[in-house]
Design a protein around this motif. Structure first.
Motif, mmCIF file in Angstrom:
data_model
loop_
_atom_site.group_PDB
_atom_site.id
_atom_site.type_symbol
_atom_site.label_atom_id
_atom_site.label_comp_id
_atom_site.label_asym_id
_atom_site.label_seq_id
_atom_site.Cartn_x
_atom_site.Cartn_y
_atom_site.Cartn_z
ATOM 1 N N GLY A 34 0.795 -1.222 0.000
ATOM 2 C CA GLY A 34 0.000 0.000 0.000
ATOM 3 C C GLY A 34 0.822 1.263 0.000
ATOM 4 O O GLY A 34 0.277 2.363 0.085
ATOM 5 N N VAL A 35 2.124 1.138 -0.131
ATOM 6 C CA VAL A 35 3.014 2.297 -0.095
ATOM 7 C C VAL A 35 3.379 2.707 -1.514
ATOM 8 O O VAL A 35 3.636 1.866 -2.370
ATOM 9 N N SER A 36 3.382 4.002 -1.783
ATOM 10 C CA SER A 36 3.906 4.507 -3.052
ATOM 11 C C SER A 36 4.857 5.649 -2.732
ATOM 12 O O SER A 36 4.892 6.157 -1.613
ATOM 13 N N TRP A 37 5.627 6.072 -3.725
ATOM 14 C CA TRP A 37 6.707 7.018 -3.447
ATOM 15 C C TRP A 37 6.947 7.885 -4.661
ATOM 16 O O TRP A 37 6.689 7.490 -5.797
ATOM 17 N N PRO A 38 7.455 9.116 -4.434
ATOM 18 C CA PRO A 38 7.749 10.002 -5.556
ATOM 19 C C PRO A 38 8.802 9.387 -6.473
ATOM 20 O O PRO A 38 9.822 8.887 -5.995
ATOM 21 N N LEU A 39 8.545 9.430 -7.744
ATOM 22 C CA LEU A 39 9.470 8.827 -8.701
ATOM 23 C C LEU A 39 9.300 9.511 -10.044
ATOM 24 O O LEU A 39 8.198 9.572 -10.575
ATOM 25 N N LEU A 40 10.379 10.033 -10.587
ATOM 26 C CA LEU A 40 10.341 10.598 -11.932
ATOM 27 C C LEU A 40 11.149 9.736 -12.883
ATOM 28 O O LEU A 40 10.693 9.400 -13.968
ATOM 29 N N ASP A 41 12.338 9.328 -12.462
ATOM 30 C CA ASP A 41 13.194 8.503 -13.298
ATOM 31 C C ASP A 41 13.075 7.054 -12.847
ATOM 32 O O ASP A 41 13.624 6.658 -11.823
ATOM 33 N N ALA A 42 12.327 6.251 -13.610
ATOM 34 C CA ALA A 42 12.120 4.864 -13.212
ATOM 35 C C ALA A 42 13.425 4.087 -13.157
ATOM 36 O O ALA A 42 13.539 3.094 -12.441
ATOM 37 N N ALA A 72 10.540 13.922 0.201
ATOM 38 C CA ALA A 72 9.163 13.962 0.671
ATOM 39 C C ALA A 72 8.782 12.604 1.227
ATOM 40 O O ALA A 72 9.286 11.572 0.786
ATOM 41 N N PRO A 73 7.879 12.570 2.208
ATOM 42 C CA PRO A 73 7.454 11.273 2.739
ATOM 43 C C PRO A 73 6.708 10.479 1.684
ATOM 44 O O PRO A 73 6.155 11.036 0.737
ATOM 45 N N VAL A 74 6.699 9.155 1.849
ATOM 46 C CA VAL A 74 5.966 8.319 0.919
ATOM 47 C C VAL A 74 4.491 8.626 1.028
ATOM 48 O O VAL A 74 3.971 8.989 2.081
ATOM 49 N N ALA A 75 3.793 8.491 -0.112
ATOM 50 C CA ALA A 75 2.339 8.587 -0.114
ATOM 51 C C ALA A 75 1.791 7.219 0.230
ATOM 52 O O ALA A 75 2.161 6.225 -0.390
ATOM 53 N N ARG A 252 -1.050 7.326 -6.049
ATOM 54 C CA ARG A 252 -0.944 6.365 -4.940
ATOM 55 C C ARG A 252 -0.587 4.966 -5.452
ATOM 56 O O ARG A 252 -1.072 3.954 -4.953
ATOM 57 N N GLY A 253 0.238 4.935 -6.472
ATOM 58 C CA GLY A 253 0.749 3.667 -6.973
ATOM 59 C C GLY A 253 -0.073 3.034 -8.072
ATOM 60 O O GLY A 253 0.341 2.016 -8.632
ATOM 61 N N HIS A 321 -4.819 -4.879 -22.870
ATOM 62 C CA HIS A 321 -4.074 -5.408 -21.725
ATOM 63 C C HIS A 321 -4.728 -4.937 -20.437
ATOM 64 O O HIS A 321 -5.505 -3.979 -20.413
ATOM 65 N N GLY A 322 -4.381 -5.608 -19.337
ATOM 66 C CA GLY A 322 -4.840 -5.184 -18.035
ATOM 67 C C GLY A 322 -4.049 -3.989 -17.533
ATOM 68 O O GLY A 322 -3.061 -3.556 -18.140
ATOM 69 N N ILE A 323 -4.475 -3.446 -16.389
ATOM 70 C CA ILE A 323 -3.807 -2.296 -15.802
ATOM 71 C C ILE A 323 -4.072 -2.293 -14.302
ATOM 72 O O ILE A 323 -5.097 -2.806 -13.842
ATOM 73 N N GLY A 324 -3.155 -1.727 -13.538
ATOM 74 C CA GLY A 324 -3.306 -1.656 -12.090
ATOM 75 C C GLY A 324 -2.120 -0.922 -11.504
ATOM 76 O O GLY A 324 -1.916 0.264 -11.773
ATOM 77 N N THR A 325 -1.290 -1.626 -10.722
ATOM 78 C CA THR A 325 -0.066 -1.013 -10.213
ATOM 79 C C THR A 325 1.045 -1.029 -11.255
ATOM 80 O O THR A 325 2.106 -0.444 -11.030
ATOM 81 N N ASN A 326 0.812 -1.693 -12.369
ATOM 82 C CA ASN A 326 1.667 -1.608 -13.555
ATOM 83 C C ASN A 326 0.820 -1.102 -14.704
ATOM 84 O O ASN A 326 -0.381 -1.377 -14.776
ATOM 85 N N ALA A 327 1.445 -0.364 -15.604
ATOM 86 C CA ALA A 327 0.691 0.202 -16.726
ATOM 87 C C ALA A 327 0.179 -0.873 -17.666
ATOM 88 O O ALA A 327 -0.826 -0.665 -18.365
ATOM 89 N N ALA A 328 0.835 -2.021 -17.716
ATOM 90 C CA ALA A 328 0.379 -3.144 -18.536
ATOM 91 C C ALA A 328 0.493 -4.426 -17.714
ATOM 92 O O ALA A 328 1.592 -4.837 -17.356
#
Length: 394
Positions: A34-42, A72-75, A252-253, A321-328
């Motif tokens: 349930g944790v997500s985090w700031p990320l620009l460069d994968a 920043a703290p994780v979202a 949020r991920g 394709h499906g989608i969720g916490t991954n784009a595909a």
């Protein structure tokens, strides 16, 4: 959401006979914790990425979380207890693997069955030390079934990710003009998306200028078909360029997925309008058979029939394709996994699906757009809410 996802994941572990999951893929860690985090460069995530260890008999996952000083703290909507949150693990390096081996020995019962979603080079080199009971199983066989059906909260997060993306794209579309560089569009989109609440930029935005013929493209594929996607450059757009767009952010991920076809500084020709109308026919035919109990094969056949017997998608991609916490995510419809795979993949209610047929005719630049739907017992509900301008005749 944290509780529901955890129950589904542990149920899947017990069904597969897995005692411990080691998850290092970003999307899987989001799902489990349930944790997500700031990320620009994968790309940064390959060195400083969160790691989750899930035990079948523990209601809470163990989270190993790197955070830069002053970041920043994780979202999070997570309820991972403090005693389950640990210092980071660096699984790309042999030195980090030594610490990881001690962690696994402390957490995983002797002789326990372990499944892993990814193996770094350092993990492979130390496989016999990390997994003394034998090579780990593929965690995709555990995580995939758990992730397939989305909870109400997960769908809500994904809807919000889509709204952020679409609202940001309104401003970008207004700025589209001859002389604008592809990277200028990327900068405008990324800045606006984060202003609107995006957590991460999951896909380097694609603003691909499509060739007018398959043979005129400077890039070729092993299938001899259109090359997609190509990376964004400093190329200045010209009047009449046909752009295929593709981008994904997370909230949020949970991912959005956006795709439309635009024309730079001009109106589509009659042939291009006709292509869009054919695309709409294909999409309508696919949606007519989309519901719980349908199969990937049903959708692929409907799309092909509506396109006169030819598959309306690129051979190195898919119809959807499906989608969720991954784009595909699974399912991938119309891939080289084959028709038998497609016919055996039955849609459950609550699954999300991205449909992205392609219509191509030499001389036009082609047409491609993406639509996200939620599968229901008697059909589907649409999540995508962005116009098709400048195509159509409305």
């Amino acid at each position: 959401m944290y509780r529901e996802c955890g129950v589904r994941l542990r149920d899947s572990m017990r069904e597969k006979g897995v005692d411990a999951l080691v998850l290092i893929g970003n999307g899987n860690v989001v799902y489990a914790t349930g944790v997500s985090w700031p990320l620009l460069d994968a790309g940064l995530s390959h060195v400083e990425r969160p790691v989750a260890i899930v035990l079948a008999d523990d209601p809470h996952p163990h989270l190993f979380m790197p955070l830069r000083e002053g970041s920043a703290p994780v979202a999070t909507d997570s309820h991972v207890p403090a005693d389950h949150v640990h210092d980071p693990l660096y699984l790309e390096f042999d030195e980090g693997i030594e610490q990881f081996a001690r962690v696994l020995a402390d957490l995983v019962p002797a002789g326990g069955t372990v499944a892993v979603d990814e193996l770094t080079g350092a993990m492979r080199r130390a496989s016999s030390t990390l997994f003394p009971s034998g090579p780990p199983l593929d965690a995709a066989q555990v995580v995939g079934p758990a992730k397939l059906v989305k909870t109400v909260d997960q769908i809500s997060c994904l809807r919000r990710a889509c709204r952020i993306t679409e609202e940001a794209m309104v401003d970008v579309h207004k700025a589209l003009a001859p002389g604008v560089r592809q990277i200028d569009l990327s900068a405008a989109f990324t800045r606006r998306a984060f202003e609107l609440g995006a957590t991460a930029n999951m896909l380097e935005a694609i603003w691909q200028v499509m060739p007018t013929t398959k043979t005129s493209g400077a890039v070729w594929t092993t299938t001899g078909d259109l090359a997609l996607p190509l990376l964004t450059t400093e190329r200045e757009l010209e009047r009449g360029d046909v752009l295929w767009t593709d981008m994904s952010i997370t909230y949020r991920g949970y991912c959005s997925d956006f795709g439309r076809t635009w024309v730079v500084g001009d109106e589509p020709s009659d042939r291009q309008h006709a292509q869009f109308e054919k695309w709409q026919e294909i999409l309508s035919a696919v949606l007519a058979v989309t519901k719980a109990g349908a199969t990937s094969g049903d959708l692929a056949r409907a799309a092909t029939a509506a396109n006169g017997g030819a598959k309306p998608w690129l051979p190195h991609f898919y119809l959807g394709h499906g989608i969720g916490t991954n784009a595909a995510e699974m399912p991938m419809i119309g891939t080289d996994l084959g028709e038998e795979f497609d016919d055996n993949f039955v849609f459950p209610a609550g699954m999300l699906l991205v449909l992205e047929p392609v219509v191509w005719e030499d001389g036009t630049g082609g047409y491609r757009s993406e639509e996200i739907v939620v599968i229901t017992e008697d059909g589907y509900q649409s999540i995508t809410d962005y116009p098709y301008a400048p195509y159509g005749r409305v």
